[in-house]
Motif scaffolding. Structure first.
Motif, PDB file in Angstrom:
ATOM      1  N   ASN A  73      30.005  11.610  28.138  1.00 10.89           N
ATOM      2  CA  ASN A  73      28.602  10.734  27.904  1.00 10.89           C
ATOM      3  C   ASN A  73      28.797   9.638  29.094  1.00 10.89           C
ATOM      4  O   ASN A  73      29.368   8.625  29.126  1.00 10.89           O
ATOM      5  CB  ASN A  73      29.025   9.935  26.536  1.00 10.89           C
ATOM      6  CG  ASN A  73      27.767   9.227  26.216  1.00 10.89           C
ATOM      7  OD1 ASN A  73      26.837   9.041  26.996  1.00 10.89           O
ATOM      8  ND2 ASN A  73      27.672   8.770  24.957  1.00 10.89           N
ATOM      9  N   LEU A  74      27.598  10.085  29.944  1.00  8.80           N
ATOM     10  CA  LEU A  74      27.594   8.804  31.180  1.00  8.80           C
ATOM     11  C   LEU A  74      27.034   7.697  30.734  1.00  8.80           C
ATOM     12  O   LEU A  74      26.996   6.648  31.382  1.00  8.80           O
ATOM     13  CB  LEU A  74      26.798   9.595  32.077  1.00  8.80           C
ATOM     14  CG  LEU A  74      27.604  11.121  32.856  1.00  8.80           C
ATOM     15  CD1 LEU A  74      26.646  11.645  33.601  1.00  8.80           C
ATOM     16  CD2 LEU A  74      28.744  10.626  33.216  1.00  8.80           C
ATOM     17  N   VAL A  75      26.640   7.311  29.259  1.00 10.42           N
ATOM     18  CA  VAL A  75      26.202   6.101  29.029  1.00 10.42           C
ATOM     19  C   VAL A  75      27.219   5.131  28.992  1.00 10.42           C
ATOM     20  O   VAL A  75      27.367   4.059  29.131  1.00 10.42           O
ATOM     21  CB  VAL A  75      25.347   6.092  27.932  1.00 10.42           C
ATOM     22  CG1 VAL A  75      25.160   4.754  27.229  1.00 10.42           C
ATOM     23  CG2 VAL A  75      24.079   6.835  28.006  1.00 10.42           C
ATOM     24  N   LEU A  76      28.516   5.827  28.658  1.00  8.43           N
ATOM     25  CA  LEU A  76      29.776   4.952  28.245  1.00  8.43           C
ATOM     26  C   LEU A  76      30.935   5.175  29.259  1.00  8.43           C
ATOM     27  O   LEU A  76      31.772   4.464  29.095  1.00  8.43           O
ATOM     28  CB  LEU A  76      30.092   5.469  27.035  1.00  8.43           C
ATOM     29  CG  LEU A  76      29.162   5.039  25.769  1.00  8.43           C
ATOM     30  CD1 LEU A  76      29.485   5.693  24.424  1.00  8.43           C
ATOM     31  CD2 LEU A  76      28.839   3.436  25.601  1.00  8.43           C
ATOM     32  N   SER A  77      30.640   6.247  30.347  1.00  7.80           N
ATOM     33  CA  SER A  77      31.701   6.379  31.197  1.00  7.80           C
ATOM     34  C   SER A  77      31.013   6.934  32.522  1.00  7.80           C
ATOM     35  O   SER A  77      30.048   6.924  32.565  1.00  7.80           O
ATOM     36  CB  SER A  77      32.694   7.489  30.411  1.00  7.80           C
ATOM     37  OG  SER A  77      31.998   8.686  30.509  1.00  7.80           O
ATOM     38  N   ARG A  78      31.957   7.131  33.385  1.00 16.30           N
ATOM     39  CA  ARG A  78      31.659   7.535  34.699  1.00 16.30           C
ATOM     40  C   ARG A  78      32.387   8.698  34.928  1.00 16.30           C
ATOM     41  O   ARG A  78      33.559   8.807  34.608  1.00 16.30           O
ATOM     42  CB  ARG A  78      31.965   6.405  35.839  1.00 16.30           C
ATOM     43  CG  ARG A  78      31.108   5.306  35.721  1.00 16.30           C
ATOM     44  CD  ARG A  78      31.308   4.699  37.125  1.00 16.30           C
ATOM     45  NE  ARG A  78      30.253   3.593  37.109  1.00 16.30           N
ATOM     46  CZ  ARG A  78      29.868   3.039  38.307  1.00 16.30           C
ATOM     47  NH1 ARG A  78      30.576   2.929  39.207  1.00 16.30           N
ATOM     48  NH2 ARG A  78      28.808   2.165  38.082  1.00 16.30           N
ATOM     49  N   ALA A  79      31.647   9.623  35.626  1.00 15.62           N
ATOM     50  CA  ALA A  79      32.528  10.978  35.798  1.00 15.62           C
ATOM     51  C   ALA A  79      31.814  11.636  37.215  1.00 15.62           C
ATOM     52  O   ALA A  79      30.882  11.566  37.280  1.00 15.62           O
ATOM     53  CB  ALA A  79      32.501  12.024  34.802  1.00 15.62           C
ATOM     54  N   ALA A  80      32.703  12.278  37.734  1.00 12.49           N
ATOM     55  CA  ALA A  80      32.278  12.887  38.966  1.00 12.49           C
ATOM     56  C   ALA A  80      32.630  14.560  38.821  1.00 12.49           C
ATOM     57  O   ALA A  80      33.595  15.126  38.461  1.00 12.49           O
ATOM     58  CB  ALA A  80      32.961  12.507  40.273  1.00 12.49           C
ATOM     59  N   ALA A  81      31.570  15.410  39.193  1.00 11.42           N
ATOM     60  CA  ALA A  81      31.446  16.656  38.630  1.00 11.42           C
ATOM     61  C   ALA A  81      32.241  17.311  39.608  1.00 11.42           C
ATOM     62  O   ALA A  81      32.426  17.162  40.789  1.00 11.42           O
ATOM     63  CB  ALA A  81      30.121  17.366  38.873  1.00 11.42           C
ATOM     64  N   ASP A  82      33.336  18.153  39.289  1.00 11.15           N
ATOM     65  CA  ASP A  82      34.254  19.027  40.065  1.00 11.15           C
ATOM     66  C   ASP A  82      33.790  20.380  40.034  1.00 11.15           C
ATOM     67  O   ASP A  82      34.304  21.098  39.225  1.00 11.15           O
ATOM     68  CB  ASP A  82      35.655  18.770  39.571  1.00 11.15           C
ATOM     69  CG  ASP A  82      36.504  19.637  40.388  1.00 11.15           C
ATOM     70  OD1 ASP A  82      36.484  19.989  41.541  1.00 11.15           O
ATOM     71  OD2 ASP A  82      37.852  19.735  40.005  1.00 11.15           O
ATOM     72  N   ARG A  83      32.816  20.536  40.885  1.00 11.01           N
ATOM     73  CA  ARG A  83      32.021  22.039  40.726  1.00 11.01           C
ATOM     74  C   ARG A  83      32.840  23.242  41.155  1.00 11.01           C
ATOM     75  O   ARG A  83      33.634  23.322  42.160  1.00 11.01           O
ATOM     76  CB  ARG A  83      30.873  22.132  41.725  1.00 11.01           C
ATOM     77  CG  ARG A  83      29.862  21.122  41.170  1.00 11.01           C
ATOM     78  CD  ARG A  83      28.538  20.939  41.953  1.00 11.01           C
ATOM     79  NE  ARG A  83      27.733  20.018  41.201  1.00 11.01           N
ATOM     80  CZ  ARG A  83      27.681  18.707  41.222  1.00 11.01           C
ATOM     81  NH1 ARG A  83      28.589  18.083  41.908  1.00 11.01           N
ATOM     82  NH2 ARG A  83      26.545  17.956  40.770  1.00 11.01           N
ATOM     83  N   GLU A  84      32.803  24.116  40.300  1.00  7.02           N
ATOM     84  CA  GLU A  84      33.561  25.377  40.808  1.00  7.02           C
ATOM     85  C   GLU A  84      32.856  26.291  41.860  1.00  7.02           C
ATOM     86  O   GLU A  84      31.686  26.544  41.909  1.00  7.02           O
ATOM     87  CB  GLU A  84      33.580  26.109  39.567  1.00  7.02           C
ATOM     88  CG  GLU A  84      34.458  27.691  39.878  1.00  7.02           C
ATOM     89  CD  GLU A  84      34.758  28.455  38.620  1.00  7.02           C
ATOM     90  OE1 GLU A  84      33.961  29.305  38.326  1.00  7.02           O
ATOM     91  OE2 GLU A  84      35.417  27.918  37.638  1.00  7.02           O
ATOM     92  N   GLN A  85      33.415  26.854  42.847  1.00  6.57           N
ATOM     93  CA  GLN A  85      32.922  27.668  43.978  1.00  6.57           C
ATOM     94  C   GLN A  85      32.648  28.904  43.329  1.00  6.57           C
ATOM     95  O   GLN A  85      33.607  29.608  42.723  1.00  6.57           O
ATOM     96  CB  GLN A  85      33.991  27.883  45.114  1.00  6.57           C
ATOM     97  CG  GLN A  85      34.131  26.529  45.634  1.00  6.57           C
ATOM     98  CD  GLN A  85      33.100  26.089  46.550  1.00  6.57           C
ATOM     99  OE1 GLN A  85      31.996  26.725  46.921  1.00  6.57           O
ATOM    100  NE2 GLN A  85      33.130  24.687  46.956  1.00  6.57           N
ATOM    101  N   ARG A  86      31.225  29.326  43.524  1.00  6.77           N
ATOM    102  CA  ARG A  86      31.059  30.836  43.022  1.00  6.77           C
ATOM    103  C   ARG A  86      30.778  31.778  44.422  1.00  6.77           C
ATOM    104  O   ARG A  86      30.375  31.252  45.094  1.00  6.77           O
ATOM    105  CB  ARG A  86      29.802  30.850  42.360  1.00  6.77           C
ATOM    106  CG  ARG A  86      30.181  30.060  41.245  1.00  6.77           C
ATOM    107  CD  ARG A  86      28.901  30.276  40.253  1.00  6.77           C
ATOM    108  NE  ARG A  86      29.050  29.670  38.877  1.00  6.77           N
ATOM    109  CZ  ARG A  86      28.644  29.583  37.810  1.00  6.77           C
ATOM    110  NH1 ARG A  86      27.854  30.737  37.526  1.00  6.77           N
ATOM    111  NH2 ARG A  86      29.045  28.873  36.615  1.00  6.77           N
TER     112      ARG A  86
END
Length: 155
Positions: A111-124
């Protein structure tokens, strides 16, 4: 979706450890955790937000989502869960049949209203990630350089 399925979106907090086990003939990963959603209301007389009704539910994540949830989530994390609602039944020690609500998740995220996160995208497909994708380290650096409440910069 299946006919009669009850889709839900829940916003809450992980209130247990995320457990991971393998089940079935194919040893599919299954992660489970408890989620609590707490209703909050603003009390004008006290000038503060107060907790009101709460709802707790067990969340089940299968396969790839199970492994990702187990690696990423910790007790206390604010999350958004999307999935289908159902009721599990079991017999208690006294022989009585008990019912427990559960969500079989198809998506879980911070929930980005209450936390910070960076997407760790998977390679396809084995190719390089598109230029707009950044490593988690570079995303973290750009987040820290912005003021709280400022609009996010888009590359």
């Amino acid at each position: 979706m299946t006919v009669g399925e009850t889709p839900v979106t829940m916003v809450g907090t992980v209130i247990s450890d995320v457990t991971l086990k393998r089940v079935g003939e194919n040893a599919n990963p299954l992660a489970t955790f408890q989620l609590r959603a707490t209703e909050r209301k603003y009390d004008r007389e006290k000038g503060a937000w107060l907790d009101h009704r709460q709802f707790s539910i067990r969340v089940k994540c299968w396969r790839k989502l199970a492994s990702a949830a187990h690696a990423a989530l910790r007790r206390g994390d604010p999350v958004i869960v999307m999935g289908k609602l159902f009721v599990s039944e079991f017999s208690g020690a006294d022989g009585q049949v008990r019912s427990v609500p559960e969500v079989e998740a198809w998506a879980v995220g911070p929930n980005l209203v209450l936390s910070r996160a960076a997407a760790d995208r998977e390679q396809r497909g084995g190719g390089a990630a598109p230029q707009a994708w950044h490593s988690p380290e570079s995303a973290h650096e750009s987040q820290e350089s912005q003021e709280v409440g400022a609009p996010l910069a888009v590359a």
